[in-house]
Design a protein around this motif. Structure first.
Motif, PDB file in Angstrom:
ATOM      1  N   GLY B 298       0.794  -1.219   0.000  1.00  0.00           N
ATOM      2  CA  GLY B 298       0.000   0.000   0.000  1.00  0.00           C
ATOM      3  C   GLY B 298       0.831   1.275   0.000  1.00  0.00           C
ATOM      4  O   GLY B 298       0.304   2.355  -0.228  1.00  0.00           O
ATOM      5  N   ASP B 299       2.125   1.155   0.232  1.00  0.00           N
ATOM      6  CA  ASP B 299       2.960   2.350   0.169  1.00  0.00           C
ATOM      7  C   ASP B 299       3.086   2.820  -1.281  1.00  0.00           C
ATOM      8  O   ASP B 299       2.929   2.037  -2.215  1.00  0.00           O
ATOM      9  CB  ASP B 299       4.368   2.051   0.710  1.00  0.00           C
ATOM     10  CG  ASP B 299       4.384   1.905   2.219  1.00  0.00           C
ATOM     11  OD1 ASP B 299       3.338   2.206   2.836  1.00  0.00           O
ATOM     12  OD2 ASP B 299       5.420   1.487   2.769  1.00  0.00           O
ATOM     13  N   THR B 300       3.440   4.095  -1.443  1.00  0.00           N
ATOM     14  CA  THR B 300       3.657   4.568  -2.803  1.00  0.00           C
ATOM     15  C   THR B 300       5.150   4.534  -3.100  1.00  0.00           C
ATOM     16  O   THR B 300       5.986   4.724  -2.222  1.00  0.00           O
ATOM     17  CB  THR B 300       3.144   6.007  -3.002  1.00  0.00           C
ATOM     18  OG1 THR B 300       3.896   6.852  -2.130  1.00  0.00           O
ATOM     19  CG2 THR B 300       1.681   6.118  -2.716  1.00  0.00           C
ATOM     20  N   GLN B 358       0.655   3.804  -5.769  1.00  0.00           N
ATOM     21  CA  GLN B 358       0.528   2.686  -4.842  1.00  0.00           C
ATOM     22  C   GLN B 358       0.781   1.370  -5.589  1.00  0.00           C
ATOM     23  O   GLN B 358       0.154   1.122  -6.629  1.00  0.00           O
ATOM     24  CB  GLN B 358      -0.886   2.712  -4.279  1.00  0.00           C
ATOM     25  CG  GLN B 358      -1.018   1.988  -2.997  1.00  0.00           C
ATOM     26  CD  GLN B 358      -2.456   2.000  -2.530  1.00  0.00           C
ATOM     27  OE1 GLN B 358      -3.385   1.899  -3.340  1.00  0.00           O
ATOM     28  NE2 GLN B 358      -2.649   2.119  -1.228  1.00  0.00           N
TER      29      GLN B 358
END
Lengths: 278, 426
Positions: B298-300, B358
């Motif tokens: 979920g991190d970009t 993401q």
């Protein structure tokens, strides 16, 4: 390919120090490659035939034209009793052979770096092959020279048979200079700028526009250390029937061989670092 | 004792990195360098260096041997020393210490089309290139028809190769190399070119060479673990210039993938590649905007590349491919795919950042390969230049996470449930 009975081709790779002997066997095994490289240079040069051929003729012709006006007509430089244009052309021809060969040879390694860094091959072939084009140019211009002689009513005598020998001396000297300069250029790119200047100075040290007889006789041997002095002087003897000057020719041939030896040894000594610094 | 055709004994290679900037800024400086450089070089040679230099061992005490007939994969990260080892094996550079004994005719293929001349025809280049690679004229004549049909260029045989499409050029170049008949074949990652159909054909041809029964030995370098697995029976892994592991291909590939997991690289600086006019100076990974190699689901992710060039350019082009540990290429993006947008001012030194947003990736280790160039050419390619580790996270706050076994990607998605009214029929 190799049959089981064929001797095993064994190579040991390890650091070498100092002078590296020339691997004649390897050069012989790869001789076809030298042929292909010479062919490649010739094809590329004469691909657009009209321009390619014209260039080999125009370059010496224009130089001779200019020299004839400035040095022959204005400065009235003596020409041993030969019409000045014929005299200058006879000097220009072997000189162009030498200078095109050395200029192309000196830059050959940096212009074909991928042959140093991407593949192993006898690297001496790279400067050596670039001399082929110079010889071809010479042959074409030589025909023009013969026509010029006929136009001035001069028929070459049997001594013209010595021309291949003189070409041989010039090529020997050019090969030596090319090997030395090309390997120096890999290490010190500055030689790229030095080379054209050097060739210009070298030309004036060679009897292209003046006769050797202009130099006092007791100093002529010093001049003859420049191999092109013997070659150009000899070329005039061979084509124009001037008396031969054997001492000069002998000394020049000697330095040509010496130059080749120095070139070969220096090239072999520095060759192992080419791919690291190219 | 097996019949070893390659014996490498305590091989080391030292490079001396020169910290002086090599490009003179002015003509005056150029002249003064021209005068002083040879003297400085002489002094440096005699140990009286006036400039700061740094010793760098590209290879250190590497020893191994390769028995006749084996196909060895040489693997390792960028800068592990693979290329240096190949260049020494190919006799292009000389080792600083140690030795190699090669028994048999060696052909090495570090580049496709070495010695090709654009003005020469396909036919002429086949002879030229074959000869450079060590073939005799007779051999080339004998293989000529096979080369031409492998390359599928029959109709263009007498056309100068400068008029060839890049695909045709590569096909011809590889075809010549593929018909070499040496006892030891050394191959760098040259298969990383051409269309995938042709790549398959090349791999097939190499397999044929490897299993040709003539006891041929192949050393193959690749970043493509799938290719290494399918071609090789043993592998050697290099790490920071030393031999890290050697053995059966499956074991070593597994080791390589495992070690890569501990060496996530968020930043990398590059040496300018040979002759590149436009190149990447460095690259970094940004996770949620911060330089990092550890991401959670979920991190970009963004990739920022610092580029430099010999000439100002308005069209820097960056491409990147994200690969998982098994070698599957999952994401491919390139601003070349997008409508050309010209910069208002041309840059010689700048950064280009690709925002990937993401990532729909499951937990695992990923590597990022970079391509950099301009409108016409990829000037600088760096395979697996960066890598990052991604760990599981409870993205939806439900305690349930898409796991790495069930798929390669998860997808951010929403679901709509609507009732279906019973039809008023009957």
């Amino acid at each position: 390919m190799s049959s089981p009975t064929a001797p095993v081709h064994e190579v040991i790779i390890q650091p070498r120090r100092g002078w590296v002997p020339i691997d004649w066997r390897e050069l012989w095994e790869h001789r076809e490659l030298l042929g292909f490289m010479v062919q490649r240079d010739l094809k590329v040069r004469y691909k657009q035939t009209v321009l390619g051929l014209a260039w080999a003729v125009l370059q010496p012709t224009f130089s001779v034209l200019i020299f004839s006006v400035i040095f022959g007509a204005f400065a009235k430089i003596p020409s041993d009793g030969v019409p000045y244009p014929v005299f200058a052309f006879a000097g220009m021809l072997p000189w162009m052979l030498f200078s095109t060969a050395v200029t192309a040879g000196g830059q050959s390694l940096i212009n074909q770096q991928h042959l140093l860094t991407k593949v192993y091959m006898p690297r001496m072939f790279i400067p050596a092959a670039s001399i082929g084009t110079a010889v071809a140019d010479f042959a074409i211009a030589f025909v023009v020279f013969l026509l010029l002689m006929l136009a001035y009513g001069r028929i070459p005598g049997p001594s013209i048979a010595a021309v291949p020998l003189l070409v041989g001396i010039a090529v020997t000297a050019a090969l030596g200079a090319s090997l030395l300069l090309s390997s120096l250029t890999v290490s010190y790119r500055d030689f790229r700028f030095v080379l054209p200047f050097m060739m210009q100075v070298w030309m004036y040290l060679s009897p292209v526009i003046y006769p050797v007889s202009m130099v006092p006789e007791k100093y002529q041997w010093i001049l003859a250390i420049n191999p092109m002095v013997g070659v150009i002087d000899g070329f005039r003897s061979a084509c124009l029937g001037q008396p031969w000057n054997w001492d000069t020719l002998g000394i020049s041939a000697g330095t040509a061989v010496g130059m080749l030896a120095i070139g070969l040894f220096y090239f072999r000594r520095t060759e192992r670092r080419f791919a690291d610094i190219a | 004792m097996a019949d070893n055709v390659i014996t490498v004994d305590n091989l080391s290679k030292l490079y001396r990195l020169d910290h002086q900037s090599r490009r003179p800024d002015s003509f005056r400086e150029l002249l003064s360098n021209a005068v002083t450089a040879p003297f400085q070089r002489l002094r440096a040679m005699h140990g009286k260096a006036t400039r700061s230099t740094e010793d760098f061992w590209a290879l250190k005490d590497v020893s191994f041997s390769v028995p006749r007939g084996s196909v060895v994969g040489l693997i390792g990260r960028n800068g592990a020393g693979k290329s240096t080892l190949l260049k020494i094996l190919s006799r292009i550079v000389e080792p600083t210490q140690g030795s190699i004994r090669l028994r048999g005719r060696v052909a090495s293929l570090l580049e496709v089309g070495t010695g090709f001349h654009p003005e020469l025809t396909g036919r002429e280049n086949i002879f030229m290139n074959g000869s450079i690679l060590g073939m005799k004229r007779r051999e080339i004549e004998r293989q000529f028809d096979a080369i031409v049909s492998f390359a599928e260029i029959e109709r263009f045989l007498d056309t100068p190769v400068k008029r060839y499409s890049s695909g045709m050029y590569v096909r011809l170049a590889f075809a010549v190399a593929a018909h070499l008949d040496p006892e030891i074949l050394i191959v760098d990652e040259v298969l990383a070119v051409g269309d995938s159909e042709f790549q398959k054909k090349c791999l097939g041809k190499m397999q044929e060479v490897a299993q040709g029964g003539a006891g041929r030995t192949v050393v193959f370098v690749s970043h493509n673990m799938a290719a290494v697995r399918s071609l090789c029976n043993t592998a050697i892994m290099l790490k920071s210039g030393t031999l890290y592991a050697q053995g059966g291909v499956e074991k070593i590939v597994a080791e390589y993938l495992a070690s890569a997991r501990h060496t996530a690289e968020p930043q990398v600086t590059f040496r300018r590649p040979d002759k590149a006019k436009l190149w990447m100076a460095s690259a970094e990974l940004l996770i949620n905007g911060q330089t990092s190699a550890n991401a959670e689901m979920g991190d970009t992710l963004s990739v920022r590349v610092r580029f430099q060039s010999d000439f100002p350019t308005k069209h820097p082009r960056l491409g990147l491919v994200v690969t998982n540990a098994a070698g599957d290429k999952l994401i491919n993006t390139n601003n070349h795919f997008q409508p050309a947008k010209e910069l208002s001012t041309a840059l010689q030194d700048g950064t280009i950042t690709c925002h990937l947003g993401q990532l729909p990736l499951v937990a695992g280790l990923y590597s990022v390969s970079l391509w950099f160039g301009d409108l016409t050419t990829d000037h600088h390619v760096a395979s697996d230049a960066l890598s990052f580790a991604l760990t599981e996270k409870d993205i939806w706050g439900s305690g349930r996470v898409p796991n790495a076994e069930s798929s390669l990607l998860w997808w951010p998605s929403s679901f709509a449930v609507e009732p279906v009214q019973p039809t008023a029929a009957s």
